[in-house]
Design an enzyme around this catalytic site. Structure first.
Site, PDB file in Angstrom:
ATOM      1  N   HIS A 227      -0.025  -1.961  15.811  1.00 53.10           N
ATOM      2  CA  HIS A 227      -0.802  -1.884  17.060  1.00 53.10           C
ATOM      3  C   HIS A 227      -0.855  -0.414  17.432  1.00 53.10           C
ATOM      4  CE1 HIS A 227      -2.498  -2.738  20.937  1.00 53.10           C
ATOM      5  NE2 HIS A 227      -1.460  -2.243  21.582  1.00 53.10           N
ATOM      6  N   PRO A 304      -5.220  -9.664  21.743  1.00 59.90           N
ATOM      7  CA  PRO A 304      -5.945  -9.104  22.879  1.00 59.90           C
ATOM      8  C   PRO A 304      -5.238  -9.387  24.205  1.00 59.90           C
ATOM      9  CG  PRO A 304      -6.989 -11.131  22.146  1.00 59.90           C
ATOM     10  CD  PRO A 304      -5.894 -10.834  21.158  1.00 59.90           C
ATOM     11  N   CYS A 380       2.935   5.712  51.066  1.00 55.90           N
ATOM     12  CA  CYS A 380       3.227   7.062  51.544  1.00 55.90           C
ATOM     13  C   CYS A 380       3.357   7.993  50.341  1.00 55.90           C
ATOM     14  CB  CYS A 380       4.500   7.059  52.383  1.00 55.90           C
ATOM     15  SG  CYS A 380       4.801   8.630  53.211  1.00 55.90           S
ATOM     16  N   GLU A 381       2.244   8.137  49.628  1.00 55.65           N
ATOM     17  CA  GLU A 381       2.159   8.981  48.434  1.00 55.65           C
ATOM     18  C   GLU A 381       0.756   9.566  48.378  1.00 55.65           C
ATOM     19  OE1 GLU A 381       4.266   9.832  45.990  1.00 55.65           O
ATOM     20  OE2 GLU A 381       5.941   8.655  46.769  1.00 55.65           O
ATOM     21  N   TYR A 419      -3.150  -5.526  33.617  1.00 46.45           N
ATOM     22  CA  TYR A 419      -2.233  -4.429  33.929  1.00 46.45           C
ATOM     23  C   TYR A 419      -2.367  -3.984  35.383  1.00 46.45           C
ATOM     24  CZ  TYR A 419      -1.783  -4.570  28.930  1.00 46.45           C
ATOM     25  OH  TYR A 419      -1.574  -5.016  27.652  1.00 46.45           O
TER      26      TYR A 419
END
Length: 469
Positions: A227, A304, A380-381, A419
């Site tokens: 992969h 997949p 808070c980023e 994801y």
């Protein structure tokens, strides 16, 4: 194997070749790129059903389309193969039980990336014999997992030796060996898992070490696995299939070749996707040529993940605030989601369609005119950016949303099936895990994961008692 070098291009569906995409010069950190157009639309929700998600389950909420999941599965099951095909869903992309069960009913098997994913798939009702484990970390309970009957791909020499210790003299089809074939390709460097800069798999030049361990432990590997990355170039993927067949030729007990997944999926309207029917034909020809030369008819396995679920899911969020930095600055839409649900933009500069949906309860007095916004998350980023420039997670990018947004309106982030729910900064800033919903084939919305009660975030904490002074 020359056929695998004659490579079809990235396609926009069957047969239509995508034009080359101009690549802009790399933007300086923190700068601004031109706003993108308004050609993004809702994929499977209607405006009414998006509002129903908010009203029934709250936001943020992931929504998956059962019809889209089934359609993508059927396309994958039609992948060209010469002597047999097994399609394994890379469950790390979206491991909700309802998704696993949907694919299981259609005949798909499962690719697990940890021992814990194996346990999760079994708990969802997947038969262990239909689960294949390829893991960076050797599970502490590997012996128990093998006893369940799973398939196991040794991804390092240490893992192969451990399997040999547990299963000396094995002649089943349980064992495979994952190789790094020397090439890699991914949508970004962070999703490239092949080549000399990747730790995934056994380096192909260590084949003699593999052969020595096989002999030492009297093993008979049934599979070779490779992969090379997620969002990989079809040309590289096909070339690797030829390199992988060469590895199969060196291990005479191998009866199947697993070529992984990583097929490019276009999330944005202008992006192309790999056409499996096109990219698979040269691979089928390579298997046939291999059989003619060696007398061995290998089964094909593919894994997949993104292909099956990316555009089968979306994230429904609410505009909870609007900020401006003046005439020379930007108008920011602040969502009630962010990197706690959608990490890919902050991590990769990944692009996701953002579609504005007006909600009846929105506060029209807060309307921000112009229709062009930078969309940010609730963490808070400063890096919690939903609309970065392509491949530039620190560069702001405006979006034309085709209308003026108000506080209380919805932004539906499309392409959020892969994801996203599975790869997020869960519970950062103590935000609870979002709900997940399935739009079934009858058009009804069904809750498939409840929103996390906030108390669960600290439920596993135990009291600390300082030592006496």
């Amino acid at each position: 194997l020359a056929a695998v070098l004659a490579v079809p291009s990235l396609t926009l569906g069957r047969g239509a070749v995508a034009p080359p995409r101009a690549v802009a010069p790399r933007a300086a950190q923190g700068t601004m790129v031109a706003a993108q157009g308004t050609d993004e639309r809702l994929r499977f929700l209607s405006e009414a059903s998006a509002c129903e998600v908010k009203d029934s389950y709250g936001t943020p909420a992931y929504v998956y389309s059962e019809a889209a999941l089934k359609s993508q599965a059927e396309t994958a099951l039609a992948f060209p193969s010469a002597y047999g095909l097994t399609v394994r869903f890379a469950m790390k992309a979206c491991p909700n039980a309802a998704v696993l069960q949907t694919f299981d009913r259609l005949g798909l098997h499962v690719d697990a990336s940890s021992g814990y994913e194996v346990r999760r798939a079994v708990a969802a009702g997947v038969a262990p014999s239909r689960i294949s484990l390829s893991s960076q970390e050797t599970p502490a309970d590997l012996a128990e997992l093998l006893d369940l009957g799973i398939k196991f791909n040794a991804c390092s020499l240490r893992q192969l030796a451990e399997y040999g210790r547990l299963r000396r003299g094995d002649r089943s089809t349980q064992l495979g060996v994952r190789f790094n074939p020397g090439l890699g390709s991914g949508g970004t460097g962070k999703t490239n898992v092949g080549g000399p800069s990747s730790s995934f798999g056994i380096w192909h030049e260590l084949l003699p070490d593999v052969q020595a361990l096989v002999e030492e432990h009297d093993l008979a590997p049934a599979r070779v696995h490779t992969h090379i990355g997620s969002g990989s170039d079809p040309a590289v993927w096909q070339r690797v299939s030829g390199l992988s067949l060469a590895l199969c030729e060196k291990i005479p007990t191998v009866a199947s070749l697993n070529l992984g997944g990583g097929y490019k999926v276009g999330r944005m309207a202008h992006e192309g996707s790999t056409d499996l029917a096109v990219v698979g034909e040269p691979v089928k020809g390579a298997f046939e040529e291999f059989a003619a030369r060696t007398g061995r008819q290998l089964d094909l396995e593919i894994e997949p993940g993104t292909f099956l679920v990316a555009n089968s899911g979306c994230l429904v969020s609410t505009v909870q605030d609007i900020a401006t930095t003046g005439a020379d600055g930007h108008t920011f839409l602040k969502l009630d989601s962010g990197m706690t649900e959608l990490l890919r933009p902050s991590l990769y500069g990944a692009q996701h369609p953002a579609v504005l949906v007006h909600h009846p309860a929105a506060d029209s007095a807060t309307k921000a005119a112009g229709g062009e916004y930078v969309i940010v998350g609730h963490c808070c980023e400063s890096g919690d950016l939903v609309t970065p420039a392509p491949d530039e997670p620190e560069t702001l990018s405006r979006r034309h949303l085709g209308g003026d947004a108000s506080i209380g309106d919805l932004v539906v982030v499309e392409g959020a099936g892969a994801y996203c729910s599975s790869m997020s900064t869960k519970n950062y800033n103590s935000f609870p895990e979002a709900a997940e919903v399935m739009l079934d084939t009858s058009g009804a919305l069904q809750l498939i994961r409840k929103r996390q009660p906030v108390e669960e975030i600290w439920a596993n904490e135990v009291p600390f008692v300082p030592p006496a002074a």
